[in-house]
Design an enzyme around this catalytic site. Sequence first.
Site, PDB file in Angstrom:
ATOM      1  N   ALA A 135       0.826  -1.211   0.000  1.00  0.00           N
ATOM      2  CA  ALA A 135       0.000   0.000   0.000  1.00  0.00           C
ATOM      3  C   ALA A 135       0.863   1.266   0.000  1.00  0.00           C
ATOM      4  O   ALA A 135       2.088   1.207   0.095  1.00  0.00           O
ATOM      5  CB  ALA A 135      -0.928  -0.011   1.208  1.00  0.00           C
ATOM      6  N   HIS A 136       0.215   2.398  -0.085  1.00  0.00           N
ATOM      7  CA  HIS A 136       0.928   3.672  -0.218  1.00  0.00           C
ATOM      8  C   HIS A 136       1.837   3.982   0.972  1.00  0.00           C
ATOM      9  O   HIS A 136       1.497   3.731   2.097  1.00  0.00           O
ATOM     10  CB  HIS A 136      -0.025   4.843  -0.486  1.00  0.00           C
TER      11      HIS A 136
END
Lengths: 347, 347, 347
Positions: free
Chosen positions: C237-238
Amino acid sequence: MVILGDLVARLGCEPGSADLAIELDSIAPLGRAGSRDLAFVSEARYLDALEDCRAGCVILKPEWQDGCPVPSICMDDPYLAYAKVSGLFEPLAPPSAGIHPSAVIDPTATVPDSVSIGPGAFVDAGAVLGEGVTLGHGASVGRGAQLGANCRLWPGVVIYHDVILGDDCVVHANTVIGADGFGFAKRADGWEKISQLGSVRIGNRVDIGASVTIDRGALDDTLVADDVIIDDQVHIAHNCVIGRRSALAGCVGMAGSTEVGEDCTFAGQVGVSGHLKICDNVHFTGQARVIKNIREPGSYSSGTPLEPTKQWRRNAVRFGQLDALQRRVVKLEAKLSALDEAVSDDD
Amino acid sequence: MVILGDLVARLGCEPGSADLAIELDSIAPLGRAGSRDLAFVSEARYLDALEDCRAGCVILKPEWQDGCPVPSICMDDPYLAYAKVSGLFEPLAPPSAGIHPSAVIDPTATVPDSVSIGPGAFVDAGAVLGEGVTLGHGASVGRGAQLGANCRLWPGVVIYHDVILGDDCVVHANTVIGADGFGFAKRADGWEKISQLGSVRIGNRVDIGASVTIDRGALDDTLVADDVIIDDQVHIAHNCVIGRRSALAGCVGMAGSTEVGEDCTFAGQVGVSGHLKICDNVHFTGQARVIKNIREPGSYSSGTPLEPTKQWRRNAVRFGQLDALQRRVVKLEAKLSALDEAVSDDD
Amino acid sequence: MVILGDLVARLGCEPGSADLAIELDSIAPLGRAGSRDLAFVSEARYLDALEDCRAGCVILKPEWQDGCPVPSICMDDPYLAYAKVSGLFEPLAPPSAGIHPSAVIDPTATVPDSVSIGPGAFVDAGAVLGEGVTLGHGASVGRGAQLGANCRLWPGVVIYHDVILGDDCVVHANTVIGADGFGFAKRADGWEKISQLGSVRIGNRVDIGASVTIDRGALDDTLVADDVIIDDQVHIAHNCVIGRRSALAGCVGMAGSTEVGEDCTFAGQVGVSGHLKICDNVHFTGQARVIKNIREPGSYSSGTPLEPTKQWRRNAVRFGQLDALQRRVVKLEAKLSALDEAVSDDD
């Protein structure tokens, strides 16, 4: 539009009292089926809904026919019968015949006239397509890969070089078959890539969902036998062997070199370690964590029950003390026995 | 470059004492924001860092404004305010207008002039694109599918036939919507495929990540309501219903026919069995194993805590003896009570 | 065909007594290797099979050489040696040189003559390809993205705008790098999208499997350091940071902003919560549920053992009563102590 006569012919069953000219447009759940819908009853618990049924025709077991207010067809396995006729109602038009001008076909590929190849698809050098193969938009067939007769690849599927699919396979969109297995040897300063010299061989009538990954083998091939069905987002690592008719539900992950027997079923998100042997007829429930060989058919599970988070937290903490708790109980038992004896002696 | 005046206009708030001509180039975390950066404070625990802040402007709560050494804008919900203005700083140029010459558009498709269609994209027969739709490179829109106004499909997205998306949806790269649900009936010699006659209907303002799979329904449609947000690698099986504003984090897997209420949140890797009903306002923590209906709003969990493997192994073994342990404790309690009574009687 | 002399040269080792002219066609497992196959022995437990070995040559440890009936090469780490020479046996022809006429290259992109770009690939405005880059069929390189020298993208890979890959990276089919992170702020009536203004930066020699997703950062970049290896279906994820030489096996899911140290390994399906810090040299076993910072190197696990479902159900129920059981044991201990004392006092 389907005429009941065609449906009866497909099932190879007796029409019973139903009018073979009945016209049906689609299949619908028992509760909302109307006069141009086919419905079916697969389990006794749905029989209550049969009384009010307004379907054009219902497939049911012979013993349920008496209470049925609408025309019916009797089959011992109504669910299987529903499956068999469902294709008659498929609204999907057949794919366009021929090769779209934007597709790229290497001149050394073998491509019969009966194929349907969508826009932007690519068939690389030496690849061999069987009769009636369908390639969706942008599908990719690598160098020397082979697709058996009537295989259908939906858009964006990537078949790597030398991968072999049998006849009548379906592969849904964006699935990848034959990418390198995850093989690396540890060096002091990083990882040494191990060339994945094997390939993937898929049997006949294998149905593969969307966004699946099946990796090519390190030395030998990864193998998926005939009649296996695989749901979306499944990952099968290099050198796995999946036995005939086994079924893998969504998001199952299987590490390398594991061998699965025939007629096994994996519920969603099951995780399987590498280098295991799973015998025939094994079932794993959802999220099961499979880390040992399975030699006995049956159903296997792991995990803890779902609880309100507050309550779960208390129990989860206790899990971390479980070995200690066990030892406390052992101590209690010993102490109580000693005390019991002491008291008895006193008497 | 964004002028503070534009930002204040977007938020519809009072500028306070900040100079509307302040120029900002980007948004940065509080700790490293410089004089041309916007920063924000969303939680009190970050207030310490505010003292040394050198940002061009800070968004914060009114009660925090006094200690702020740089220009500030007050909002009751600074995090939401940050979200609202974040698009002003988006460096992404708008997609090229028009249809790339390498895209393939079936003549029976409806494609307004306002669309942007990238290289190699494909719009099949009868598909309908709304105003302002953007299709990335290689995106695929199947026969009869419909995309509402301003939908954006990133490269490699595959929308199967007859799937419907509402307005203002975003679908990230290589996601697949409308592949066949995993429906098969067991035959003695394999699996009988059940044609998936339903489709997928997606509401308005639905945001879908990359490599997601949402399968088409068996008879009815799979439904995703308005304002749902879905992270990467999520799998939603056939005939699921996802209620409005629910959020599914990465790698969530949902089996068929499960109905999720409104405003539910699923943390990463949650696994949900099929045919369940989850009421509104339910939250599942990561990897939760959801195998029963949920009728009460709240947070739910399952699993065991992370432990050093050696210690975990001891506790995990004890888990397998848990039922036996419980019965040993029951026996201890009985024995102790009896002994207690015996001793008391003696006295 | 590989001559043993070339193999010895690649390994930089002494040929020993083996004839440098020996011809080898492939690598095979010890058990089935024939006279034109290379084999290797990496662990002492396989030495039994060495007696009957008919391989053309075997790589083994010096101390195992005496019992070997066929020509051998001695290496301290035979598995690493196998990895190093495996590429010599790679049957894969090099990708076609040059740019396929159906590929679309924006005139503002930087594309050296040494690249190989497959059919239907797309290089958007301002993108920069290094020397020797290979793009497979339909691969997509977004606006301003940069690929270092010798990067290879397999078919269908999507690199979003401004993403940066170092030199010598491999990205397998249909992987997506740089899609928006899952960032939304809650509004009363839905979700406010947070523009993901960061990007993704990937180091050198990073190997990424098929159908992986690595999201772009919200403000800062998501970072994957040099020599990281990532298996299929992984989700990062980011704003995660993955340290050098760490390895993520299939289906690992990592939530946002988590920082992983160097030389960590994640087995399949491990789930990691967001905003955590994992120190160097940490290993997680399969399906581990990582919800706290890890400050000590070592191996960590969670979950329960696999059991027959019937037995599992009983134990799982008891898990839900674990806190209560613990308290019953505490009560028992107290009661037993009291009784013990009472009995002792009586004596």
